[in-house]
Design a protein around this motif. Structure first.
Motif, mmCIF file in Angstrom:
data_model
loop_
_atom_site.group_PDB
_atom_site.id
_atom_site.type_symbol
_atom_site.label_atom_id
_atom_site.label_comp_id
_atom_site.label_asym_id
_atom_site.label_seq_id
_atom_site.Cartn_x
_atom_site.Cartn_y
_atom_site.Cartn_z
ATOM 1 N N ARG A 1 -17.395 0.731 -7.198
ATOM 2 C CA ARG A 1 -16.036 1.156 -6.914
ATOM 3 C C ARG A 1 -15.149 0.025 -6.618
ATOM 4 O O ARG A 1 -15.715 -1.125 -6.574
ATOM 5 C CB ARG A 1 -16.198 1.686 -5.644
ATOM 6 C CG ARG A 1 -16.634 1.115 -4.226
ATOM 7 C CD ARG A 1 -16.825 1.958 -3.160
ATOM 8 N NE ARG A 1 -17.364 1.119 -2.062
ATOM 9 C CZ ARG A 1 -17.714 1.629 -0.675
ATOM 10 N NH1 ARG A 1 -17.674 2.950 -0.612
ATOM 11 N NH2 ARG A 1 -18.021 0.828 0.209
ATOM 12 N N LEU A 2 -14.041 0.184 -6.682
ATOM 13 C CA LEU A 2 -12.852 -1.077 -6.455
ATOM 14 C C LEU A 2 -12.712 -1.411 -5.267
ATOM 15 O O LEU A 2 -12.348 -0.283 -4.135
ATOM 16 C CB LEU A 2 -11.611 -0.698 -7.258
ATOM 17 C CG LEU A 2 -11.830 -0.723 -8.835
ATOM 18 C CD1 LEU A 2 -10.495 -0.252 -9.432
ATOM 19 C CD2 LEU A 2 -12.225 -1.871 -9.304
ATOM 20 N N GLU A 3 -12.766 -2.690 -4.468
ATOM 21 C CA GLU A 3 -12.585 -2.927 -3.239
ATOM 22 C C GLU A 3 -11.460 -3.998 -3.438
ATOM 23 O O GLU A 3 -11.559 -5.009 -4.259
ATOM 24 C CB GLU A 3 -13.731 -3.471 -2.619
ATOM 25 C CG GLU A 3 -14.571 -2.433 -2.235
ATOM 26 C CD GLU A 3 -15.807 -2.805 -1.086
ATOM 27 O OE1 GLU A 3 -15.680 -3.933 -0.730
ATOM 28 O OE2 GLU A 3 -16.551 -2.010 -0.768
ATOM 29 N N ILE A 4 -10.695 -4.179 -2.233
ATOM 30 C CA ILE A 4 -9.506 -5.284 -2.172
ATOM 31 C C ILE A 4 -10.232 -6.648 -1.772
ATOM 32 O O ILE A 4 -11.055 -6.336 -0.323
ATOM 33 C CB ILE A 4 -8.434 -4.663 -1.337
ATOM 34 C CG1 ILE A 4 -7.913 -3.621 -1.766
ATOM 35 C CG2 ILE A 4 -7.526 -6.028 -1.202
ATOM 36 C CD1 ILE A 4 -6.639 -3.292 -0.959
ATOM 37 N N ASP B 1 0.691 -1.247 0.030
ATOM 38 C CA ASP B 1 0.013 0.080 -0.129
ATOM 39 C C ASP B 1 0.956 1.190 0.154
ATOM 40 O O ASP B 1 1.418 1.700 0.889
ATOM 41 C CB ASP B 1 -0.941 -0.082 1.188
ATOM 42 C CG ASP B 1 -1.805 1.078 1.232
ATOM 43 O OD1 ASP B 1 -1.863 1.908 0.369
ATOM 44 O OD2 ASP B 1 -2.920 1.256 2.176
ATOM 45 N N TYR C 1 -8.061 -6.392 -6.732
ATOM 46 C CA TYR C 1 -9.140 -5.451 -6.786
ATOM 47 C C TYR C 1 -10.542 -6.140 -7.470
ATOM 48 O O TYR C 1 -10.114 -6.958 -8.229
ATOM 49 C CB TYR C 1 -8.913 -4.177 -7.138
ATOM 50 C CG TYR C 1 -7.990 -3.371 -6.540
ATOM 51 C CD1 TYR C 1 -8.538 -2.503 -5.213
ATOM 52 C CD2 TYR C 1 -6.526 -3.427 -6.736
ATOM 53 C CE1 TYR C 1 -7.420 -1.780 -4.675
ATOM 54 C CE2 TYR C 1 -5.785 -2.498 -5.987
ATOM 55 C CZ TYR C 1 -6.148 -1.777 -4.866
ATOM 56 O OH TYR C 1 -5.405 -1.095 -4.135
ATOM 57 N N GLU C 2 -11.405 -5.829 -7.206
ATOM 58 C CA GLU C 2 -12.879 -6.372 -7.660
ATOM 59 C C GLU C 2 -13.763 -5.174 -7.571
ATOM 60 O O GLU C 2 -14.077 -4.398 -6.843
ATOM 61 C CB GLU C 2 -13.515 -7.412 -6.990
ATOM 62 C CG GLU C 2 -14.525 -8.190 -7.831
ATOM 63 C CD GLU C 2 -15.085 -9.501 -6.926
ATOM 64 O OE1 GLU C 2 -16.013 -9.538 -6.295
ATOM 65 O OE2 GLU C 2 -14.285 -10.316 -7.182
ATOM 66 N N GLU C 3 -14.532 -4.892 -8.946
ATOM 67 C CA GLU C 3 -15.654 -3.999 -8.789
ATOM 68 C C GLU C 3 -16.701 -4.452 -7.996
ATOM 69 O O GLU C 3 -17.232 -5.437 -8.418
ATOM 70 C CB GLU C 3 -15.865 -3.551 -10.339
ATOM 71 C CG GLU C 3 -16.725 -2.372 -10.387
ATOM 72 C CD GLU C 3 -16.923 -2.007 -11.977
ATOM 73 O OE1 GLU C 3 -18.007 -2.221 -12.538
ATOM 74 O OE2 GLU C 3 -16.092 -1.324 -12.519
ATOM 75 N N PRO D 1 -2.271 -6.181 -3.848
ATOM 76 C CA PRO D 1 -3.668 -6.323 -3.770
ATOM 77 C C PRO D 1 -4.214 -6.949 -4.834
ATOM 78 O O PRO D 1 -3.982 -6.247 -5.981
ATOM 79 C CB PRO D 1 -4.263 -4.886 -3.270
ATOM 80 C CG PRO D 1 -2.975 -3.898 -3.874
ATOM 81 C CD PRO D 1 -1.782 -4.781 -4.032
#
Length: 246
Positions: free
Chosen positions: A174-177, A132, A164-166, A162
């Motif tokens: 939004r993208l989240e880990i 990060d 990510y997935e939408e 990481p």
């Protein structure tokens, strides 16, 4: 007879409840404090990768040697890297004031972490670091966000990236880990070896949180077996006493 069966089930209830799996998204550590080889590997990892910042002030090197079947010479050679003696507690040499200035807070003692957090939490934590760039220490963690410590085992694992997935949140996407990935060969260990290493380290931390646990569990089994035998004898004795009454 029904009362006898019920009594047996009540005696076994603590053991049955302990077989429940982890809750939430935590990974199963599957620790075994009777596995001395795992504990020895975990001790080596702990002193090499954790004790540069953290301590285990409620544990003594001598107790580790005694419980893990190690000679004092081996402990002094491979587990003690300061001027500490075999009878001393497992303290690091870091100045608390300096560490607070570097990390924003003094690194906590790890003696009781396994009892406070659980083995599954520690194991998941060790397998949830990711890079990060926005973090002050360059890494973050999936189950402990915004932490102020670096990845202690990055050299072994490699630096996880990481994944990510939408995710749709209302009208907004939004993208989240959702996980991490490690480039093969970027660390000193393979993925399987790293999982084993973190399991060993978790196992050792469970051990230092309650050094008597292995003996307690062995004694508990003997006590339950004794109570089962005594219960059966008491049941037969009760039948003998009351046979003329009925």
């Amino acid at each position: 007879m029904k009362k006898f069966v019920l009594a047996v089930l009540l005696l076994l209830a603590p053991g049955l409840s302990g077989a429940a799996g982890p809750q939430g998204d935590l990974m199963s550590a599957r620790v075994n404090v009777n596995d001395n080889a795992s504990l020895q590997r975990g001790a080596n990892l702990f002193v090499n990768y954790c004790m540069s910042c953290h301590s285990a002030e409620f544990m003594r090197f001598g107790r580790v040697a005694q419980d893990l079947g190690l000679s004092e010479d081996l402990v002094e050679k491979y587990l003690i890297f300061t001027d500490a003696q075999i009878g001393d507690t497992m303290l690091n040499a870091m100045d608390p004031e300096l560490s607070e200035g570097w990390f924003g807070a003094a690194p906590p003692d790890l003696s009781l972490t396994a009892r406070v957090r659980s083995a599954d939490w520690i194991y998941t934590f060790l397998n949830s670091f990711y890079r990060d760039e926005e973090s002050a220490v360059g890494v973050n963690n999936l189950i402990f966000s915004d932490l102020s410590m670096p990845h202690p085992l990055w050299e072994l694992q490699g630096m996880p990236e990481p994944v990510y997935e939408e995710v749709q949140v209302g009208d907004e996407a939004r993208l989240e880990i959702v996980g991490t990935r490690v480039e093969e060969g970027s660390g000193l260990m393979t993925e399987a070896e790293y999982r084993q290493a973190t399991q060993d380290l978790t196992n050792f931390m469970v051990y230092i949180s309650e050094p008597i646990r292995a003996e307690r569990e062995r004694l508990g089994v003997r006590v339950i077996l004794f109570l089962l035998v005594f219960l059966f004898v008491a049941y037969l004795l009760k039948k003998e006493y009351w046979k003329d009454v009925h």
